[in-house]
Design a protein around this motif. Structure first.
Motif, PDB file in Angstrom:
ATOM      1  N   GLU A   4       0.844  -1.182   0.000  1.00  0.00           N
ATOM      2  CA  GLU A   4       0.000   0.000   0.000  1.00  0.00           C
ATOM      3  C   GLU A   4       0.879   1.231   0.000  1.00  0.00           C
ATOM      4  OE1 GLU A   4      -2.963   0.163   3.050  1.00  0.00           O
ATOM      5  OE2 GLU A   4      -3.213  -2.003   3.046  1.00  0.00           O
ATOM      6  N   LYS A   5       0.390   2.284  -0.607  1.00  0.00           N
ATOM      7  CA  LYS A   5       1.114   3.539  -0.598  1.00  0.00           C
ATOM      8  C   LYS A   5       0.725   4.319   0.652  1.00  0.00           C
ATOM      9  CE  LYS A   5       2.790   6.652  -3.981  1.00  0.00           C
ATOM     10  NZ  LYS A   5       2.834   6.942  -5.368  1.00  0.00           N
ATOM     11  N   LEU A   6       1.729   4.809   1.373  1.00  0.00           N
ATOM     12  CA  LEU A   6       1.476   5.564   2.592  1.00  0.00           C
ATOM     13  C   LEU A   6       1.096   6.998   2.276  1.00  0.00           C
ATOM     14  CD1 LEU A   6       4.440   4.511   4.877  1.00  0.00           C
ATOM     15  CD2 LEU A   6       2.084   3.754   5.006  1.00  0.00           C
ATOM     16  N   SER A   7       0.290   7.555   3.127  1.00  0.00           N
ATOM     17  CA  SER A   7      -0.043   8.970   3.036  1.00  0.00           C
ATOM     18  C   SER A   7       0.782   9.690   4.089  1.00  0.00           C
ATOM     19  CB  SER A   7      -1.534   9.171   3.277  1.00  0.00           C
ATOM     20  OG  SER A   7      -1.826  10.550   3.302  1.00  0.00           O
ATOM     21  N   CYS A   8       1.704  10.536   3.661  1.00  0.00           N
ATOM     22  CA  CYS A   8       2.595  11.236   4.586  1.00  0.00           C
ATOM     23  C   CYS A   8       2.407  12.740   4.443  1.00  0.00           C
ATOM     24  CB  CYS A   8       4.053  10.879   4.305  1.00  0.00           C
ATOM     25  SG  CYS A   8       4.423   9.126   4.542  1.00  0.00           S
ATOM     26  N   ASN A   9       2.489  13.445   5.559  1.00  0.00           N
ATOM     27  CA  ASN A   9       2.309  14.892   5.572  1.00  0.00           C
ATOM     28  C   ASN A   9       3.461  15.562   6.304  1.00  0.00           C
ATOM     29  OD1 ASN A   9      -0.353  14.843   4.369  1.00  0.00           O
ATOM     30  ND2 ASN A   9      -1.035  13.959   6.299  1.00  0.00           N
ATOM     31  N   PRO A  10       4.137  16.515   5.635  1.00  0.00           N
ATOM     32  CA  PRO A  10       5.204  17.248   6.322  1.00  0.00           C
ATOM     33  C   PRO A  10       4.612  18.330   7.219  1.00  0.00           C
ATOM     34  CG  PRO A  10       5.034  17.956   4.044  1.00  0.00           C
ATOM     35  CD  PRO A  10       4.035  16.854   4.230  1.00  0.00           C
ATOM     36  N   LYS A  11       5.267  18.575   8.360  1.00  0.00           N
ATOM     37  CA  LYS A  11       4.865  19.665   9.242  1.00  0.00           C
ATOM     38  C   LYS A  11       6.053  20.066  10.093  1.00  0.00           C
ATOM     39  CE  LYS A  11       3.040  17.018  13.126  1.00  0.00           C
ATOM     40  NZ  LYS A  11       1.920  16.891  14.049  1.00  0.00           N
ATOM     41  N   VAL A  18       9.164  17.682  10.414  1.00  0.00           N
ATOM     42  CA  VAL A  18       8.653  16.355  10.731  1.00  0.00           C
ATOM     43  C   VAL A  18       7.790  15.877   9.578  1.00  0.00           C
ATOM     44  CG1 VAL A  18       7.179  15.045  12.316  1.00  0.00           C
ATOM     45  CG2 VAL A  18       8.652  16.847  13.208  1.00  0.00           C
ATOM     46  N   VAL A  19       7.937  14.607   9.225  1.00  0.00           N
ATOM     47  CA  VAL A  19       7.054  13.982   8.242  1.00  0.00           C
ATOM     48  C   VAL A  19       6.260  12.917   8.985  1.00  0.00           C
ATOM     49  CG1 VAL A  19       6.906  12.678   6.094  1.00  0.00           C
ATOM     50  CG2 VAL A  19       8.675  14.413   6.366  1.00  0.00           C
ATOM     51  N   LEU A  20       4.963  13.066   8.992  1.00  0.00           N
ATOM     52  CA  LEU A  20       4.087  12.166   9.729  1.00  0.00           C
ATOM     53  C   LEU A  20       3.381  11.242   8.745  1.00  0.00           C
ATOM     54  CD1 LEU A  20       2.862  11.487  12.489  1.00  0.00           C
ATOM     55  CD2 LEU A  20       1.109  13.196  12.026  1.00  0.00           C
ATOM     56  N   CYS A  21       3.565   9.933   8.930  1.00  0.00           N
ATOM     57  CA  CYS A  21       2.947   8.936   8.052  1.00  0.00           C
ATOM     58  C   CYS A  21       1.987   8.069   8.871  1.00  0.00           C
ATOM     59  CB  CYS A  21       4.004   8.036   7.408  1.00  0.00           C
ATOM     60  SG  CYS A  21       5.183   8.924   6.386  1.00  0.00           S
ATOM     61  N   GLU A  22       0.795   7.902   8.387  1.00  0.00           N
ATOM     62  CA  GLU A  22      -0.223   7.072   9.051  1.00  0.00           C
ATOM     63  C   GLU A  22      -0.056   5.656   8.527  1.00  0.00           C
ATOM     64  OE1 GLU A  22      -3.112   6.306  11.674  1.00  0.00           O
ATOM     65  OE2 GLU A  22      -2.595   8.386  11.259  1.00  0.00           O
ATOM     66  N   ILE A  51      23.787  13.100   6.883  1.00  0.00           N
ATOM     67  CA  ILE A  51      22.535  13.669   7.391  1.00  0.00           C
ATOM     68  C   ILE A  51      21.913  12.633   8.322  1.00  0.00           C
ATOM     69  CG2 ILE A  51      21.214  12.872   5.399  1.00  0.00           C
ATOM     70  CD1 ILE A  51      19.487  15.399   5.686  1.00  0.00           C
ATOM     71  N   THR A  52      21.324  13.109   9.406  1.00  0.00           N
ATOM     72  CA  THR A  52      20.780  12.208  10.406  1.00  0.00           C
ATOM     73  C   THR A  52      19.261  12.327  10.449  1.00  0.00           C
ATOM     74  OG1 THR A  52      22.779  12.406  11.722  1.00  0.00           O
ATOM     75  CG2 THR A  52      20.842  11.583  12.849  1.00  0.00           C
ATOM     76  N   PHE A  53      18.604  11.171  10.451  1.00  0.00           N
ATOM     77  CA  PHE A  53      17.157  11.104  10.571  1.00  0.00           C
ATOM     78  C   PHE A  53      16.815  10.476  11.917  1.00  0.00           C
ATOM     79  CE2 PHE A  53      17.964  10.922   6.013  1.00  0.00           C
ATOM     80  CZ  PHE A  53      17.082  11.869   5.535  1.00  0.00           C
ATOM     81  N   HIS A  54      15.841  11.039  12.586  1.00  0.00           N
ATOM     82  CA  HIS A  54      15.341  10.482  13.841  1.00  0.00           C
ATOM     83  C   HIS A  54      13.973   9.886  13.538  1.00  0.00           C
ATOM     84  CE1 HIS A  54      18.590  12.433  15.994  1.00  0.00           C
ATOM     85  NE2 HIS A  54      18.303  13.535  15.323  1.00  0.00           N
TER      86      HIS A  54
END
Length: 121
Positions: A4-11, A18-22, A51-54
């Motif tokens: 499935e393709k995720l729906s992600c929203n940057p904020k 932050v990129v929030l993915c459900e 580059i570091t991702f948390h």
């Protein structure tokens, strides 16, 4: 099972991006998920060598208060493909046999025939 393709929203959250993915709502107990993410990040010129991702999983369920975080460091690599093409106009030049350079002249004609080199990168 399927893909499935995720729906992600940057904020922005607390001054960071932050990129929030459900991932699933509701998610069944004991469910296991594998997520592959492809990120496009711009402005890496001043980031240094990596580059570091948390990454953090969050649950809205009250019985799951733990928010395990993982830090992933990725090296920044530059890669480019270039092609150089060019030509000269005219392609060939033949000076007359009686031609002589005029020493100290500022006129282009006194230094030979004009040849223009055009290059495209």
């Amino acid at each position: 099972q399927g893909q499935e393709k995720l729906s992600c929203n940057p904020k922005k959250e607390n001054g960071t991006h932050v990129v929030l993915c459900e991932l699933g709502n509701p998610m069944k107990a004991g469910a296991q998920i594998t997520v592959d993410m492809e990120l496009s990040v711009s402005g890496l010129e001043d980031m240094g060598e990596d580059i570091t991702f948390h990454l953090q999983l969050r649950s809205k369920n009250s019985p799951s208060p733990t928010k395990a975080a993982v830090t992933v460091t990725v090296p920044v690599e530059a890669q480019a493909e270039m092609e150089l093409r060019g030509n000269s106009l005219p392609e060939t030049t033949v000076l007359p046999t009686n031609w002589q350079e005029v020493e100290g002249s500022r006129r282009l004609e006194d230094h030979g025939i004009k040849v223009e080199h055009v290059y495209e990168v």
